[in-house]
Design an enzyme around this catalytic site. Structure first.
Site, mmCIF file in Angstrom:
data_model
loop_
_atom_site.group_PDB
_atom_site.id
_atom_site.type_symbol
_atom_site.label_atom_id
_atom_site.label_comp_id
_atom_site.label_asym_id
_atom_site.label_seq_id
_atom_site.Cartn_x
_atom_site.Cartn_y
_atom_site.Cartn_z
ATOM 1 N N LYS A 78 0.851 -1.200 0.000
ATOM 2 C CA LYS A 78 0.000 0.000 0.000
ATOM 3 C C LYS A 78 0.883 1.246 0.000
ATOM 4 O O LYS A 78 1.907 1.281 0.709
ATOM 5 C CB LYS A 78 -0.895 -0.029 1.249
ATOM 6 C CG LYS A 78 -1.929 1.083 1.320
ATOM 7 C CD LYS A 78 -2.795 0.929 2.561
ATOM 8 C CE LYS A 78 -3.876 1.986 2.660
ATOM 9 N NZ LYS A 78 -4.722 1.816 3.863
ATOM 10 N N SER A 153 -9.628 1.649 2.802
ATOM 11 C CA SER A 153 -8.777 2.445 1.935
ATOM 12 C C SER A 153 -7.726 1.622 1.180
ATOM 13 O O SER A 153 -7.173 2.103 0.194
ATOM 14 C CB SER A 153 -8.071 3.518 2.755
ATOM 15 O OG SER A 153 -7.232 2.912 3.722
ATOM 16 N N SER A 177 -9.791 -0.704 7.036
ATOM 17 C CA SER A 177 -9.210 -0.597 5.694
ATOM 18 C C SER A 177 -8.470 -1.815 5.158
ATOM 19 O O SER A 177 -8.080 -1.815 3.989
ATOM 20 C CB SER A 177 -8.267 0.605 5.629
ATOM 21 O OG SER A 177 -9.008 1.756 5.442
HETATM 22 N N1 GLN Z 1 -13.266 3.769 6.332
HETATM 23 C C1 GLN Z 1 -12.576 4.268 7.476
HETATM 24 C C2 GLN Z 1 -12.241 5.733 7.289
HETATM 25 O O1 GLN Z 1 -12.565 6.264 6.276
HETATM 26 C C3 GLN Z 1 -11.370 3.434 7.778
HETATM 27 C C4 GLN Z 1 -10.147 3.811 7.048
HETATM 28 C C5 GLN Z 1 -8.948 2.984 7.451
HETATM 29 O O2 GLN Z 1 -9.065 1.960 8.111
HETATM 30 N N2 GLN Z 1 -7.782 3.482 7.079
HETATM 31 O O3 GLN Z 1 -11.678 6.336 8.154
#
Ligand code: GLN
Length: 493
Positions: A78, A153, A177
């Site tokens: 990532k 994400s 994410s």
């Molecule tokens: N969907 C969550 C957010 O937008 C989690 C994102 C993540 O785990 N990096 O914050």
């Protein structure tokens, strides 16, 4: 073994034992990426030369050290994890052109285990999002249906593994994410216990929630990857001293007479019927394997999303203060009229960050400001404790807690772009594991009527990834969904 049948770490081992080199494996994955990533856009950077060079050095080293656990195994990373000599942008304009001068600890450990970093994967900007649409390089598409989001994400990492463009990948999970994109893409994703894996070299989003973890097609591959990256690190004061068990060996033993808790009550509302059906069928498989299924109340679970969306933006607003146009890559051009330092900061942050990141910075700055801190941030931290207590109580009588990973399968690209609140609500089943620090895994557990994958999430006791992996491996033996390949995959299963 034919080239196109190589999918897992075990396949790569077999192929190398039969005479393929790490360079052959690497070249084959690079070809898959070149031929199939166009419409998916899992990768933001393919590390062609570096990967081939690395594979060559593995071929030289492999002869001396045949036990390297990930010898010649490509890994997709990532783009919010620092990789020396490759771009690290967190999919943000503000880090355009940034090349980290050092490797994150996880990269260092993967390299030592023999893995080959094949490229950097797309994500929501600074990991803030659930769709991989908030990326400066454009969205990633779900390999099961290119018109749908892959989740986020870490959507690029999940899509890369699902499409067989990389056998394994690493991502970060702050509120879901890793697990949510794993569910949307039909693969395995694990958020380890807070502290299990070093975050040194991870671009911080919310430091009390962030964890790095594995993506893989199978539970056993996720275990091998976790083994390579887990353990204390003197560069990360929040990494835990807990000993790391031998996950691979543990997988061979099923958990004897496990008790699995299901919070049925919170699944009554707002869960898509397809998800409910696939989840219930997975519970039946576990029951059929001898698990005792009991109802567990998690009375404060409904507060996880609002609590998360106070804590995470607050920490983000502090962590992102460092991107000011002075220390890192991007600086907005300053015209003569506004050539003072403050306007340079303003313009850099205004044009360098995307809308979602700016929304989080503003929310976080507000909840931390004098007069609001007690009402929001402090209150959220108190609720966080209550959520953790619910789990502690449940774990007095269960070995793991099962629920769907997400309330719906993957939705259409653009469908929720104008509705942040609806997107935030999608984190309803994942955010608790970050607020409590507990480990949680998402396993593919079938499909909805539309043919889209559904995820089964198992949450465990602190530092008990082992139980999750053992339960997951047992489930996977009777329900090997991972063998199905999505329509946009580089190979047909
Ligand atoms: N969907 C969550 C957010 O937008 C989690 C994102 C993540 O785990 N990096 O914050």
């Amino acid at each position: 073994m034919t080239a196109s049948s190589i999918q897992t770490i075990a396949d790569i081992r077999t192929a190398m034992a039969e005479g393929l080199t790490a360079v052959d494996i690497c070249a084959q994955y690079l070809e898959r990426i070149a031929a199939h990533d166009g419409p998916i856009h899992a990768f933001t950077h393919v590390a062609k030369e570096q990967a081939l060079e690395r594979a060559e050095s593995i071929d030289r080293r492999g002869a001396e050290d045949p036990d390297l656990p990930l010898a010649g195994v490509p890994v997709a990373v990532k783009d919010n994890i620092c990789t020396r000599g490759l771009p690290t942008t967190a999919s943000s304009r503000i880090l355009e052109g940034f090349v980290a001068p050092y490797d994150a600890t996880v990269i260092d450990r993967l390299t030592k285990a023999g893995a080959v970093v094949i490229g950097k994967t797309n994500c929501d900007e600074f990991a803030m999002g659930s769709t991989t649409e908030h990326s400066v390089s454009g969205p990633t598409h779900n390999p099961w249906d290119l018109e749908r989001v892959p989740g986020g994400s870490s959507g690029g990492s999940a899509a890369a593994v699902a499409a067989r463009l990389s056998p394994i990948a690493v991502g970060s999970d702050t509120g879901g994410s890793i697990r949510q994109p794993a569910a949307f893409c039909g693969i395995v994703g694990l958020k380890p216990t807070y502290g299990r894996v070093s975050r040194y070299g991870l671009l911080a989003f919310a430091s009390s929630l962030d964890q790095i973890g594995p993506f893989a097609l199978t539970v056993s591959d996720a275990a091998t990857l976790l083994q390579a990256i887990a353990g204390q690190d003197s560069c990360d004061a929040t990494s835990a001293v807990e000993a790391v068990p031998a996950f691979d060996a543990a997988l061979r033993e099923p958990v004897p007479n496990p008790t699995i808790g299901v919070p049925w009550q919170i699944l009554e509302d707002g869960v898509d019927p397809d998800v409910h059906t696939a989840f219930s069928a997975a519970i039946d498989v576990l029951r059929g394997q001898g698990a005792k299924i009991v109802d567990v109340p998690l009375p404060h679970a409904g507060y996880a999303v609002p609590t998360y969306y106070v804590v995470a933006p607050a920490e983000a607003s502090s962590n992102l203060a460092r991107y000011d146009g002075v220390r890192y890559a991007y600086r907005a051009p300053v015209d003569a009229a506004g050539a003072d330092l403050t306007s340079m900061y303003d313009r850099t942050r205004d044009t360098g960050f995307g809308d979602e990141v700016k929304r989080r910075i503003m929310l976080g700055t507000y909840t931390l400001s004098a007069g609001y801190y007690d009402a929001y941030y402090l209150k959220a931290q108190q609720v966080r404790t209550l959520i953790r207590r619910d789990y502690d109580t449940a774990f007095e009588r269960v070995d793991a807690i099962a629920m769907p990973t997400t309330p719906t399968p993957a939705f259409g690209l653009g469908e929720r772009s104008d509705d942040p609140l609806q997107l935030y609500m999608g984190d309803v089943f994942t955010a608790s594991a970050n607020l409590t620090g507990l480990p949680a895994i998402s396993l593919p557990c079938g499909y909805g009527a539309s043919g889209l994958p559904v995820g089964l999430q198992l949450t465990g006791r602190a530092f008990d990834e082992e139980t999750l992996l053992r339960l997951g491996a047992g489930y996977e033996r009777d329900a090997p969904w991972w063998r199905d390949t999505p329509p946009a995959a580089a190979i047909r299963g």
